[in-house]
Enzyme design. Structure first.
Site, PDB file in Angstrom:
ATOM      1  N   SER A 102       1.777  -9.723  -0.794  1.00 46.68           N
ATOM      2  CA  SER A 102       1.364  -8.321  -0.687  1.00 46.68           C
ATOM      3  C   SER A 102       1.687  -7.693   0.661  1.00 46.68           C
ATOM      4  CB  SER A 102      -0.131  -8.196  -0.977  1.00 46.68           C
ATOM      5  OG  SER A 102      -0.870  -9.080  -0.163  1.00 46.68           O
ATOM      6  N   GLU A 130     -10.131   6.402   3.097  1.00 45.29           N
ATOM      7  CA  GLU A 130     -10.964   5.384   3.730  1.00 45.29           C
ATOM      8  C   GLU A 130     -10.057   4.267   4.220  1.00 45.29           C
ATOM      9  OE1 GLU A 130     -10.064   5.243   0.650  1.00 45.29           O
ATOM     10  OE2 GLU A 130      -9.652   3.111   0.315  1.00 45.29           O
ATOM     11  N   LYS A 151       0.806  -1.222   0.000  1.00 47.93           N
ATOM     12  CA  LYS A 151       0.000   0.000   0.000  1.00 47.93           C
ATOM     13  C   LYS A 151       0.837   1.270   0.000  1.00 47.93           C
ATOM     14  CE  LYS A 151      -4.478  -1.576   1.382  1.00 47.93           C
ATOM     15  NZ  LYS A 151      -4.348  -3.007   1.740  1.00 47.93           N
TER      16      LYS A 151
HETATM   17  C1  LIG Z   1      -5.186  -4.051   1.377  1.00 45.84           C
HETATM   18  C2  LIG Z   1      -4.451  -5.314   1.166  1.00 45.84           C
HETATM   19  C3  LIG Z   1      -4.774  -6.206   0.118  1.00 45.84           C
HETATM   20  C4  LIG Z   1      -5.932  -6.007  -0.812  1.00 45.84           C
HETATM   21  O1  LIG Z   1      -5.907  -4.857  -1.566  1.00 45.84           O
HETATM   22  P1  LIG Z   1      -5.658  -4.834  -3.140  1.00 45.84           P
HETATM   23  O2  LIG Z   1      -6.008  -3.460  -3.524  1.00 45.84           O
HETATM   24  O3  LIG Z   1      -6.534  -5.870  -3.766  1.00 45.84           O
HETATM   25  O4  LIG Z   1      -4.227  -5.134  -3.348  1.00 45.84           O
HETATM   26  C5  LIG Z   1      -3.988  -7.336  -0.054  1.00 45.84           C
HETATM   27  N1  LIG Z   1      -2.961  -7.603   0.772  1.00 45.84           N
HETATM   28  C6  LIG Z   1      -2.623  -6.786   1.792  1.00 45.84           C
HETATM   29  C7  LIG Z   1      -1.469  -7.156   2.650  1.00 45.84           C
HETATM   30  C8  LIG Z   1      -3.354  -5.619   2.027  1.00 45.84           C
HETATM   31  O5  LIG Z   1      -3.016  -4.821   3.039  1.00 45.84           O
END
Ligand SMILES: *Cc1c(COP(=O)(O)O)cnc(C)c1O
Length: 407
Positions: free
Chosen positions: A387, A120, A98
């Site tokens: 992610s 948000e 993010k």
């Molecule tokens: C917010 C988040 C997601 C999902 O958000 P996307 O916009 O689909 O990438 C996935 N993994 C983590 C670790 C997150 O914090």
């Protein structure tokens, strides 16, 4: 009760369209000119050497980029098929992908002369990232969070306050993420002179899906080069989890034209794809308009947004970014569902195999890799995006497993 954004299905422009008319700008008239300013500024800045240097500087020196492309030797040996590489977004500052997006949007806001950031947040991940960058750049920051979520995620509320942000508990609707997005959009509509809305995923009205993709594309820009350096080839498959779809579109972006690279987005199937406790929007949703965009949503026959469910707060969104809807329609990417149980199993698996406690969101992608890698040959390569890191999930997974961690 319909929201402001559902009522006003204005779309005078053909900007930001994907595939068969997904995307667009379905927003109150009052935000039209503001979005146009944002779009013009974005189109200029993305080709501006000074802006690119500022962005690059923060990505390298603050966010800890480039993130590693890590060869998961143990998983590869254990699964006995394709070679598995993990793109380690979990190693970024604040522990997820993010930060890539908030750095970009906050810099853009600065260039637009805005000193106040709003955002948000669902579980708090995007709110924390936005509060972080606001602190760094000396901007003021207010976060909109469903009241339900503020109660479930008290630690992240405090973390945002620690970083200097004000957190508003949103009491409209079901008091969750979708209501927080509505509240943030309404706040922006009523005060755009000094305020910029930092949207947290590749969703919303144009140009947000395009901007978020641009800022997250650093993931696949790096992974492509890193794999070239390590293996001298393209991956056969790229896998990423999909909530709104920002880490996935960033992971896919630089491979979209390489049609031999299979792209797989993994949605949260929750208790099962055929149950009503799921968040697998692409597989289960239908075309609609919400949060300023035309895309696929979980909704009833009247177009009312249905509640969604996943063990993973980050994947618990009733829609998906318009480019994913288009990629699914064109069959350029495939979207699959992974259940809570499968994701939790993957959470334990990657911890034991690789010594990595990964975010439960990312473990949806890992669970799919566990299924698909053994069916592939040893000379094939999968790049899977991790992610985020899983520290935030340890307590809730322990609870899910019935482990008592209370003192
Ligand atoms: C917010 C988040 C997601 C999902 O958000 P996307 O916009 O689909 O990438 C996935 N993994 C983590 C670790 C997150 O914090």
């Amino acid at each position: 009760m319909k929201t402001l954004l559902n009522e006003e299905k204005i779309d005078t422009q053909q900007t930001g369209r994907y595939g068969n008319n997904f995307g667009g700008q379905y927003i109150p008239e009052i935000l039209m000119s503001e979005l146009e300013k944002v779009n013009q500024s974005f189109q200029t800045l993305k080709n501006d050497p000074t802006f690119k240097m500022e962005l690059q500087d923060l990505l390298i020196n603050y966010a800890n980029r480039p993130s590693l492309l890590y060869y998961a030797k143990n998983m590869t040996a254990d699964l006995g098929g394709a070679k598995i590489y993990l793109k380690r977004e979990d190693l970024n500052h604040t522990g997820a992908h993010k930060i890539n997006n908030v750095i970009g949007q906050a810099l853009l806001a600065k260039h637009l002369g805005k000193q106040r950031l709003i955002a948000e947040t669902g579980a708090g991940q995007h709110g924390v990232a936005t509060a972080t960058i606001a602190a760094l750049l000396g901007m003021s920051c207010e976060i909109f969070m469903g009241k339900e979520d503020t109660e479930r995620q008290k630690l992240n509320v405090y973390r945002m306050e620690l970083l200097g942000a004000k957190v508003h508990a949103v009491t409209s609707g079901s008091k969750v993420l979708k209501d927080a997005v509505n509240a943030a959009l309404q706040e922006w509509a009523s005060r755009s002179d000094d305020t910029f809305y930092v949207l947290g995923s590749a969703v919303g009205p144009a140009p947000f899906p395009e901007m978020v993709k641009y800022f997250q594309s650093v993931i696949s820009q790096e992974s492509k080069q890193q794999l070239q350096d390590q293996e001298n080839q393209l991956p056969d498959m790229v896998v990423a989890c999909v909530g709104g779809g920002s880490n996935a579109i960033g992971s896919f972006a630089n491979y979209l034209d390489d049609t031999n690279v299979k792209l797989v987005g993994v949605e949260a199937a929750g208790k099962g794809i055929d149950t009503d406790q799921t968040a697998a929007t692409i597989e289960r949703g239908s075309v609609g308009v919400f949060h300023g965009m035309k895309s696929l949503f979980m909704q009833n026959s009247d177009g009312q947004i249905d509640p969604v469910y996943s063990i993973s707060a980050g994947l618990d969104y009733p829609g998906v970014g318009p480019e994913h809807a288009a990629l699914a329609e064109a069959k350029r990417a495939e979207y699959v569902g992974i259940t809570d149980d499968e994701a939790v199993q993957a959470f334990e698996y990657i911890a034991k195999q690789e010594g990595i406690v990964a975010a439960i969101e990312s473990c949806h992608a890992i669970a799919y890799v566990e299924k698909i890698a053994p069916t592939m040959s040893k000379d094939q390569i999968i790049v899977c995006t991790l992610s985020g890191r899983g520290d935030k999930d340890v307590a809730s997974i322990a609870k899910y497993k019935g482990v008592n961690i209370d003192e």
